[in-house]
Design a protein around this motif. Sequence first.
Motif, PDB file in Angstrom:
ATOM      1  N   GLY A  46      23.777 -24.927 -49.750  1.00  0.00           N
ATOM      2  CA  GLY A  46      24.407 -23.610 -49.552  1.00  0.00           C
ATOM      3  C   GLY A  46      23.414 -22.524 -49.584  1.00  0.00           C
ATOM      4  N   TRP A  47      22.525 -22.457 -50.414  1.00  0.00           N
ATOM      5  CA  TRP A  47      21.462 -21.345 -50.353  1.00  0.00           C
ATOM      6  C   TRP A  47      20.819 -21.205 -49.254  1.00  0.00           C
ATOM      7  N   LEU A  48      20.364 -22.128 -48.695  1.00  0.00           N
ATOM      8  CA  LEU A  48      19.603 -22.131 -47.424  1.00  0.00           C
ATOM      9  C   LEU A  48      20.529 -21.308 -46.133  1.00  0.00           C
ATOM     10  N   LEU A  49      21.728 -22.006 -46.024  1.00  0.00           N
ATOM     11  CA  LEU A  49      22.699 -21.347 -45.181  1.00  0.00           C
ATOM     12  C   LEU A  49      23.073 -20.105 -45.267  1.00  0.00           C
ATOM     13  N   ALA A  50      23.228 -19.650 -46.523  1.00  0.00           N
ATOM     14  CA  ALA A  50      23.446 -18.183 -46.971  1.00  0.00           C
ATOM     15  C   ALA A  50      22.219 -17.238 -46.693  1.00  0.00           C
ATOM     16  N   TRP A  51      21.052 -18.026 -46.803  1.00  0.00           N
ATOM     17  CA  TRP A  51      19.903 -17.101 -46.524  1.00  0.00           C
ATOM     18  C   TRP A  51      19.452 -16.996 -45.384  1.00  0.00           C
ATOM     19  N   GLN A  52      20.031 -17.928 -44.560  1.00  0.00           N
ATOM     20  CA  GLN A  52      19.963 -17.651 -42.993  1.00  0.00           C
ATOM     21  C   GLN A  52      20.811 -16.550 -42.480  1.00  0.00           C
ATOM     22  N   GLY A  53      21.955 -16.551 -43.000  1.00  0.00           N
ATOM     23  CA  GLY A  53      22.926 -15.489 -42.714  1.00  0.00           C
ATOM     24  C   GLY A  53      22.195 -13.925 -43.011  1.00  0.00           C
ATOM     25  N   SER A  54      21.587 -13.886 -43.965  1.00  0.00           N
ATOM     26  CA  SER A  54      20.994 -12.711 -44.178  1.00  0.00           C
ATOM     27  C   SER A  54      19.662 -12.568 -43.370  1.00  0.00           C
ATOM     28  N   LEU A  55      18.864 -13.583 -42.907  1.00  0.00           N
ATOM     29  CA  LEU A  55      18.034 -13.400 -42.061  1.00  0.00           C
ATOM     30  C   LEU A  55      18.637 -12.868 -40.704  1.00  0.00           C
ATOM     31  N   TRP A  67      10.066  -7.108 -31.135  1.00  0.00           N
ATOM     32  CA  TRP A  67      10.513  -7.644 -29.838  1.00  0.00           C
ATOM     33  C   TRP A  67      11.752  -8.288 -30.018  1.00  0.00           C
ATOM     34  N   ARG A  68      12.767  -7.606 -29.433  1.00  0.00           N
ATOM     35  CA  ARG A  68      14.164  -8.235 -29.444  1.00  0.00           C
ATOM     36  C   ARG A  68      14.158  -9.508 -29.234  1.00  0.00           C
ATOM     37  N   ARG A  69      13.837 -10.203 -28.374  1.00  0.00           N
ATOM     38  CA  ARG A  69      13.857 -11.446 -27.927  1.00  0.00           C
ATOM     39  C   ARG A  69      13.334 -12.489 -28.863  1.00  0.00           C
ATOM     40  N   ILE A  70      12.053 -12.083 -29.573  1.00  0.00           N
ATOM     41  CA  ILE A  70      11.648 -13.069 -30.639  1.00  0.00           C
ATOM     42  C   ILE A  70      12.568 -13.195 -31.795  1.00  0.00           C
ATOM     43  N   ASN A  71      13.173 -11.774 -32.151  1.00  0.00           N
ATOM     44  CA  ASN A  71      14.050 -11.594 -33.179  1.00  0.00           C
ATOM     45  C   ASN A  71      15.327 -12.337 -32.938  1.00  0.00           C
ATOM     46  N   GLN A  72      15.851 -12.287 -31.899  1.00  0.00           N
ATOM     47  CA  GLN A  72      16.873 -13.337 -31.612  1.00  0.00           C
ATOM     48  C   GLN A  72      16.763 -14.698 -31.496  1.00  0.00           C
ATOM     49  N   LEU A  73      15.654 -15.097 -31.392  1.00  0.00           N
ATOM     50  CA  LEU A  73      15.293 -16.585 -31.387  1.00  0.00           C
ATOM     51  C   LEU A  73      15.096 -17.299 -32.760  1.00  0.00           C
ATOM     52  N   LEU A  74      14.614 -15.968 -33.622  1.00  0.00           N
ATOM     53  CA  LEU A  74      14.425 -16.505 -35.186  1.00  0.00           C
ATOM     54  C   LEU A  74      15.827 -16.424 -35.591  1.00  0.00           C
ATOM     55  N   GLY A  75      16.978 -15.870 -35.141  1.00  0.00           N
ATOM     56  CA  GLY A  75      18.060 -15.462 -35.602  1.00  0.00           C
ATOM     57  C   GLY A  75      19.209 -16.340 -35.171  1.00  0.00           C
ATOM     58  N   CYS A  76      19.014 -16.697 -33.816  1.00  0.00           N
ATOM     59  CA  CYS A  76      20.275 -17.576 -33.117  1.00  0.00           C
ATOM     60  C   CYS A  76      20.419 -18.949 -33.456  1.00  0.00           C
ATOM     61  N   PRO A  77      19.672 -19.709 -34.174  1.00  0.00           N
ATOM     62  CA  PRO A  77      20.160 -21.182 -34.407  1.00  0.00           C
ATOM     63  C   PRO A  77      21.377 -21.192 -35.418  1.00  0.00           C
ATOM     64  N   PRO A  78      22.466 -21.591 -34.873  1.00  0.00           N
ATOM     65  CA  PRO A  78      23.627 -21.441 -35.844  1.00  0.00           C
ATOM     66  C   PRO A  78      23.951 -22.689 -36.732  1.00  0.00           C
ATOM     67  N   LEU A  79      22.876 -22.565 -37.658  1.00  0.00           N
ATOM     68  CA  LEU A  79      22.859 -23.589 -38.840  1.00  0.00           C
ATOM     69  C   LEU A  79      24.269 -23.861 -39.580  1.00  0.00           C
ATOM     70  N   ASN A  80      25.117 -22.717 -39.589  1.00  0.00           N
ATOM     71  CA  ASN A  80      26.400 -22.848 -40.331  1.00  0.00           C
ATOM     72  C   ASN A  80      27.661 -23.347 -39.269  1.00  0.00           C
ATOM     73  N   LEU A  81      27.192 -23.605 -37.734  1.00  0.00           N
ATOM     74  CA  LEU A  81      27.830 -24.223 -36.717  1.00  0.00           C
ATOM     75  C   LEU A  81      29.237 -23.326 -36.276  1.00  0.00           C
ATOM     76  N   TRP A  82      29.683 -22.399 -37.047  1.00  0.00           N
ATOM     77  CA  TRP A  82      30.769 -21.895 -36.682  1.00  0.00           C
ATOM     78  C   TRP A  82      30.664 -20.382 -36.150  1.00  0.00           C
ATOM     79  N   LEU A  83      29.392 -19.701 -36.358  1.00  0.00           N
ATOM     80  CA  LEU A  83      29.293 -18.471 -35.809  1.00  0.00           C
ATOM     81  C   LEU A  83      28.334 -18.192 -34.812  1.00  0.00           C
ATOM     82  N   PRO A  84      28.707 -18.022 -33.632  1.00  0.00           N
ATOM     83  CA  PRO A  84      27.759 -17.562 -32.453  1.00  0.00           C
ATOM     84  C   PRO A  84      27.037 -16.376 -32.856  1.00  0.00           C
ATOM     85  N   TYR A  85      25.690 -16.427 -32.708  1.00  0.00           N
ATOM     86  CA  TYR A  85      24.827 -15.431 -33.151  1.00  0.00           C
ATOM     87  C   TYR A  85      25.106 -13.986 -32.345  1.00  0.00           C
ATOM     88  N   GLU A  86      25.418 -14.186 -31.180  1.00  0.00           N
ATOM     89  CA  GLU A  86      25.946 -12.879 -30.322  1.00  0.00           C
ATOM     90  C   GLU A  86      27.161 -12.123 -30.470  1.00  0.00           C
TER      91      GLU A  86
END
Length: 305
Positions: A46-55, A67-86
């Motif tokens: 739970g901590w890790l998934l909430a922390w990734q949401g903050s990231l 660089w926006r593309r690098i930032n997107q790459l860092l943020g886009c893996p949907p560890l929570n499975l339900w929320l598309p990054y974009e």
Amino acid sequence: MALELAARRKINGATLLVAALIYGHWGALTLNAAEMPPLLVAALGGWLLAWQGSLQHETIHGHPTPWRRINQLLGCPPLNLWLPYERYRALHMAHHATEQLTVPGHDPEARYLAEHAGPFGRLAARLTATLLGRLVLGPPLEIGGFLVAEAKAALADRPGVRRAWALHLVWVAAIAAWLVGVCGFGLGEYLLCFVYPGAALSLLRSFAEHRADPEPGRRIAVVENAPVLGLLYLNNNLHAAHHAFPQASWRELPGLYARHRSALLAANGGLVYRGYGEVFRRFLFAPHDAVIHPQLGAVAPEAVA
């Protein structure tokens, strides 16, 4: 009061460290979860998934690199499975762009209902009006409501929705292959031990960060004295400072809040909590506010991206 921060083109090492900690520990935890006590897995997951949401929130606001593309790459893996990054990015930026915070139809992150809301929406809102209800029932209701709204948006072919979901489902397939094929960790267990507690922790942050008020500036709260949860939320508990300085990184927010505290609290009408302990004491069994937004008749609806 207009408070702005000039964009800075630099690399934020602390945020990169947070990203490494999140993804490294998520990989290690999922690999070893089957051998660990379920309650410990749920606490760490739970901590890790909430922390990734903050990231993800940091990357949406232009961090940790120029660089926006690098930032997107860092943020886009949907560890929570339900929320598309974009979709998160589009809805969150619309939240910052509107002048009608908290108002349904204007603010895509509004927790209030319109007067014409249906019986299911009213029931769900009442069940999650208290902090206890938000933490216990909020995750399935929040996720379910979001998925229904996204399905309607996709069927209506709203711009960017189908593309965001297509990319998201590719990521979900890769994560599912890792969990089931590599780790031998069932998706049901993952939902229970990672997604559910992660969503609950995120809902704790959002529970009291906005409140309806006739003055738009008084709709943004602050939760002070949160050393542990402040790290989890990457200082987004200083929410009035975040809205005033949306380009500031999480590392900059405490200093900005300290320097501008008097002005920020004057602007938000003193909407400040002395810690999450106060939020629990006041709202664990008591509603945070009315379910129906009190000022809906005063404004005309906007289109939200």
